[in-house]
Write a protein that holds these residues in place. Structure first.
Motif, PDB file in Angstrom:
ATOM      1  N   THR A  48      14.916   5.723  -3.609  1.00  0.00           N
ATOM      2  CA  THR A  48      15.332   6.145  -2.264  1.00  0.00           C
ATOM      3  C   THR A  48      16.802   6.563  -2.278  1.00  0.00           C
ATOM      4  OG1 THR A  48      13.736   4.610  -1.337  1.00  0.00           O
ATOM      5  CG2 THR A  48      15.403   5.433   0.170  1.00  0.00           C
ATOM      6  N   ASP A  49      17.639   5.790  -2.975  1.00  0.00           N
ATOM      7  CA  ASP A  49      19.065   6.163  -3.073  1.00  0.00           C
ATOM      8  C   ASP A  49      19.233   7.497  -3.811  1.00  0.00           C
ATOM      9  OD1 ASP A  49      19.777   3.906  -1.740  1.00  0.00           O
ATOM     10  OD2 ASP A  49      20.453   2.797  -3.509  1.00  0.00           O
ATOM     11  N   MET A  50      18.464   7.672  -4.878  1.00  0.00           N
ATOM     12  CA  MET A  50      18.559   8.938  -5.626  1.00  0.00           C
ATOM     13  C   MET A  50      18.228  10.110  -4.703  1.00  0.00           C
ATOM     14  SD  MET A  50      16.703   7.518  -9.092  1.00  0.00           S
ATOM     15  CE  MET A  50      16.050   9.049  -9.711  1.00  0.00           C
ATOM     16  N   ILE A  51      17.227   9.908  -3.860  1.00  0.00           N
ATOM     17  CA  ILE A  51      16.786  10.998  -2.976  1.00  0.00           C
ATOM     18  C   ILE A  51      17.777  11.190  -1.817  1.00  0.00           C
ATOM     19  CG2 ILE A  51      14.961  11.691  -1.360  1.00  0.00           C
ATOM     20  CD1 ILE A  51      12.995  10.084  -3.212  1.00  0.00           C
ATOM     21  N   GLU A  52      18.122  10.065  -1.183  1.00  0.00           N
ATOM     22  CA  GLU A  52      18.898  10.194   0.064  1.00  0.00           C
ATOM     23  C   GLU A  52      20.390  10.334  -0.196  1.00  0.00           C
ATOM     24  OE1 GLU A  52      17.511   7.312   2.964  1.00  0.00           O
ATOM     25  OE2 GLU A  52      15.825   8.712   3.306  1.00  0.00           O
ATOM     26  N   LYS A  53      20.914   9.527  -1.150  1.00  0.00           N
ATOM     27  CA  LYS A  53      22.358   9.609  -1.417  1.00  0.00           C
ATOM     28  C   LYS A  53      22.665  10.702  -2.428  1.00  0.00           C
ATOM     29  CE  LYS A  53      23.250   4.801  -0.278  1.00  0.00           C
ATOM     30  NZ  LYS A  53      23.265   3.453  -0.846  1.00  0.00           N
ATOM     31  N   GLY A  54      21.778  10.872  -3.403  1.00  0.00           N
ATOM     32  CA  GLY A  54      22.017  11.875  -4.444  1.00  0.00           C
ATOM     33  C   GLY A  54      21.639  13.273  -3.968  1.00  0.00           C
ATOM     34  N   LEU A  55      20.363  13.446  -3.622  1.00  0.00           N
ATOM     35  CA  LEU A  55      19.905  14.784  -3.231  1.00  0.00           C
ATOM     36  C   LEU A  55      20.251  15.116  -1.782  1.00  0.00           C
ATOM     37  CD1 LEU A  55      16.323  14.764  -4.855  1.00  0.00           C
ATOM     38  CD2 LEU A  55      18.419  15.720  -5.787  1.00  0.00           C
ATOM     39  N   GLY A  86       0.804  -1.232   0.000  1.00  0.00           N
ATOM     40  CA  GLY A  86       0.000   0.000   0.000  1.00  0.00           C
ATOM     41  C   GLY A  86       0.829   1.271   0.000  1.00  0.00           C
ATOM     42  N   LEU A  87       2.125   1.139  -0.321  1.00  0.00           N
ATOM     43  CA  LEU A  87       3.016   2.305  -0.336  1.00  0.00           C
ATOM     44  C   LEU A  87       3.736   2.404  -1.677  1.00  0.00           C
ATOM     45  CD1 LEU A  87       4.577   1.849   3.207  1.00  0.00           C
ATOM     46  CD2 LEU A  87       3.052   3.711   2.478  1.00  0.00           C
ATOM     47  N   PRO A  88       3.995   3.631  -2.144  1.00  0.00           N
ATOM     48  CA  PRO A  88       4.653   3.759  -3.451  1.00  0.00           C
ATOM     49  C   PRO A  88       6.142   3.480  -3.361  1.00  0.00           C
ATOM     50  CG  PRO A  88       4.322   5.930  -2.488  1.00  0.00           C
ATOM     51  CD  PRO A  88       3.692   4.931  -1.540  1.00  0.00           C
ATOM     52  N   PHE A  89       6.682   2.981  -4.438  1.00  0.00           N
ATOM     53  CA  PHE A  89       8.133   2.801  -4.599  1.00  0.00           C
ATOM     54  C   PHE A  89       8.783   2.109  -3.391  1.00  0.00           C
ATOM     55  CE2 PHE A  89       7.418   5.931  -7.946  1.00  0.00           C
ATOM     56  CZ  PHE A  89       8.229   5.435  -8.942  1.00  0.00           C
ATOM     57  N   VAL A  90       8.345   0.890  -3.136  1.00  0.00           N
ATOM     58  CA  VAL A  90       8.963   0.115  -2.059  1.00  0.00           C
ATOM     59  C   VAL A  90       9.667  -1.146  -2.587  1.00  0.00           C
ATOM     60  CG1 VAL A  90       7.506   0.937  -0.164  1.00  0.00           C
ATOM     61  CG2 VAL A  90       6.715  -0.975  -1.583  1.00  0.00           C
ATOM     62  N   GLY A  91       9.612  -1.382  -3.887  1.00  0.00           N
ATOM     63  CA  GLY A  91      10.299  -2.541  -4.471  1.00  0.00           C
ATOM     64  C   GLY A  91      11.717  -2.163  -4.899  1.00  0.00           C
ATOM     65  N   ARG A  92      12.228  -2.854  -5.902  1.00  0.00           N
ATOM     66  CA  ARG A  92      13.613  -2.589  -6.355  1.00  0.00           C
ATOM     67  C   ARG A  92      13.759  -1.190  -6.930  1.00  0.00           C
ATOM     68  NH1 ARG A  92      15.542  -5.796 -10.686  1.00  0.00           N
ATOM     69  NH2 ARG A  92      17.635  -5.007 -10.326  1.00  0.00           N
ATOM     70  N   ALA A  93      12.792  -0.802  -7.760  1.00  0.00           N
ATOM     71  CA  ALA A  93      12.842   0.557  -8.319  1.00  0.00           C
ATOM     72  C   ALA A  93      12.734   1.584  -7.188  1.00  0.00           C
ATOM     73  CB  ALA A  93      11.712   0.755  -9.328  1.00  0.00           C
ATOM     74  N   PRO A 145      11.486  10.619   3.855  1.00  0.00           N
ATOM     75  CA  PRO A 145      10.207  11.090   4.418  1.00  0.00           C
ATOM     76  C   PRO A 145       9.969  12.589   4.244  1.00  0.00           C
ATOM     77  CG  PRO A 145      11.400   9.725   6.006  1.00  0.00           C
ATOM     78  CD  PRO A 145      12.350   9.986   4.873  1.00  0.00           C
ATOM     79  N   ASP A 146      11.005  13.349   3.861  1.00  0.00           N
ATOM     80  CA  ASP A 146      10.817  14.793   3.666  1.00  0.00           C
ATOM     81  C   ASP A 146      10.209  15.132   2.315  1.00  0.00           C
ATOM     82  OD1 ASP A 146      11.937  15.071   6.102  1.00  0.00           O
ATOM     83  OD2 ASP A 146      13.695  16.219   5.456  1.00  0.00           O
ATOM     84  N   VAL A 147      10.261  14.205   1.354  1.00  0.00           N
ATOM     85  CA  VAL A 147       9.655  14.472   0.050  1.00  0.00           C
ATOM     86  C   VAL A 147       8.298  13.767  -0.005  1.00  0.00           C
ATOM     87  CG1 VAL A 147      11.954  14.580  -0.995  1.00  0.00           C
ATOM     88  CG2 VAL A 147      10.608  12.471  -1.205  1.00  0.00           C
ATOM     89  N   TYR A 148       7.562  14.006  -1.071  1.00  0.00           N
ATOM     90  CA  TYR A 148       6.300  13.282  -1.238  1.00  0.00           C
ATOM     91  C   TYR A 148       6.389  12.467  -2.523  1.00  0.00           C
ATOM     92  CZ  TYR A 148       1.350  12.194  -1.005  1.00  0.00           C
ATOM     93  OH  TYR A 148       0.143  11.516  -0.899  1.00  0.00           O
ATOM     94  N   ILE A 149       5.906  11.235  -2.453  1.00  0.00           N
ATOM     95  CA  ILE A 149       5.999  10.334  -3.605  1.00  0.00           C
ATOM     96  C   ILE A 149       4.613   9.764  -3.911  1.00  0.00           C
ATOM     97  CG2 ILE A 149       7.106   8.255  -4.525  1.00  0.00           C
ATOM     98  CD1 ILE A 149       9.366   8.674  -2.510  1.00  0.00           C
ATOM     99  N   CYS A 150       4.234   9.856  -5.166  1.00  0.00           N
ATOM    100  CA  CYS A 150       2.955   9.249  -5.554  1.00  0.00           C
ATOM    101  C   CYS A 150       3.041   8.811  -7.011  1.00  0.00           C
ATOM    102  CB  CYS A 150       1.795  10.222  -5.337  1.00  0.00           C
ATOM    103  SG  CYS A 150       1.942  11.751  -6.246  1.00  0.00           S
ATOM    104  N   ASN A 151       1.967   8.309  -7.510  1.00  0.00           N
ATOM    105  CA  ASN A 151       1.920   7.789  -8.883  1.00  0.00           C
ATOM    106  C   ASN A 151       0.755   8.397  -9.642  1.00  0.00           C
ATOM    107  OD1 ASN A 151       4.048   5.678  -9.065  1.00  0.00           O
ATOM    108  ND2 ASN A 151       2.927   4.781  -7.340  1.00  0.00           N
ATOM    109  N   ILE A 152       0.823   8.287 -10.950  1.00  0.00           N
ATOM    110  CA  ILE A 152      -0.293   8.738 -11.788  1.00  0.00           C
ATOM    111  C   ILE A 152      -1.522   7.874 -11.522  1.00  0.00           C
ATOM    112  CG2 ILE A 152      -1.126   8.888 -14.184  1.00  0.00           C
ATOM    113  CD1 ILE A 152       0.842  11.120 -13.536  1.00  0.00           C
TER     114      ILE A 152
END
Ligand code: URA
Length: 267
Positions: A148-155, A136-143, A160-167
């Motif tokens: 998460t790495d892009m957000i936490e390691k990259g940015l 029931g949560l977005p982007f919790v698999g391999r992608a 939890p500070d950003v918001y993630i959803c889908n079309i």
């Protein structure tokens, strides 16, 4: 609404009250929004936007044709700031046990979105996969791990500070691409989520998110790496993390998109 201090604001407030009294609940500033009939997305790139023309405003109408309003031009986002904000809880409540399209028949869980309701960045993906459907949560698999790495390691921002959803909010069978009618049934929810959060920037992950939010059809290679606007909010397109898992050579372009996003936030 706060009492305006100058005549332009007083005039603007008058128009806002007028439209509210007519029953409009949202008024969006989207001078660079491409027409649904636009043949090329290049016209919506911020870099290509004319700087001398006065900005036009569009008003959300039941029809999808944007109509210019007789409103004094202004460089500010007063419309967006003055419109009442819907809470994410209210939007989730409206979504309910959604049966608006056929995806409801195969899903386990509706995946609404997660993160900070006051986020500065909203990431928009395509639709839930098997792991997301399960949890029931977005982007919790391999992608999701890569995102998460892009957000936490990259940015260097905690996820939890950003918001993630889908079309779309329900998993399509065999993770196929969402169909037009499914996107049409669901798009109001992602639009309302963005309106509710009003982030400083939106990052569209992959073609489905980009094409839906920008009303364009274009190859990813041409869409990415430049700024657009979604209802006055800067929007950048980059590769979907699932695509990066298949083609890691695109990670360097993705990183350059993320750096553009960081620079925009810093500015
Ligand atoms: N891919 C998406 O587009 N969204 C998810 O939530 C997971 C995978």
């Amino acid at each position: 609404m706060e009492k305006p201090e100058n005549p332009d604001l007083a005039e603007l407030a008058k128009w806002l009250r007028y439209y509210r009294d007519l029953g409009f609940t949202h008024i969006f500033r989207s001078p660079l929004q491409p027409s649904p009939l636009a043949e090329t997305p290049v016209a919506v790139a911020t870099a290509a936007a004319p700087t001398t023309e006065p900005e036009a405003y569009t008003i959300a109408m039941p029809t999808r044709t944007p109509k210019p309003a007789a409103v004094p031009p202004s460089g500010s986002d007063l419309f967006a700031a003055a419109a009442p904000r819907e809470s994410l809880e209210k939007i989730r409540e409206d979504l309910g046990d959604c049966q608006r399209c056929k995806l409801s028949q195969g899903r386990k869980t509706i995946v609404f979105g997660s993160g900070n309701p006051k986020a500065e960045i909203v990431f928009v993906g395509e639709g839930p996969g098997a792991d997301e459907d399960e949890q029931g949560l977005p982007f919790v698999g391999r992608a999701g791990q890569l995102l998460t790495d892009m957000i936490e390691k990259g940015l260097k921002i905690p996820r939890p500070d950003v918001y993630i959803c889908n079309i779309i909010k329900c998993r399509p069978p065999q993770n196929r691409k969402p169909e037009k009618d499914e996107i049409a049934a669901c798009r109001q929810f992602v639009e309302r989520q963005i309106d509710s959060i009003r982030p400083r920037v939106i990052c569209a992950l992959g073609a489905t998110a980009a094409e839906t939010l920008l009303n364009v059809k274009e190859a990813m290679g041409r869409l990415r790496g430049r700024w657009y606007e979604f209802r006055g909010i800067p929007l950048i397109v980059t590769y979907h993390p699932a695509f990066l898992l298949r083609d890691p050579s695109k990670k360097s372009e993705t990183w350059s998109d993320l750096k553009m996003l960081l620079a925009r936030l810093a500015g």
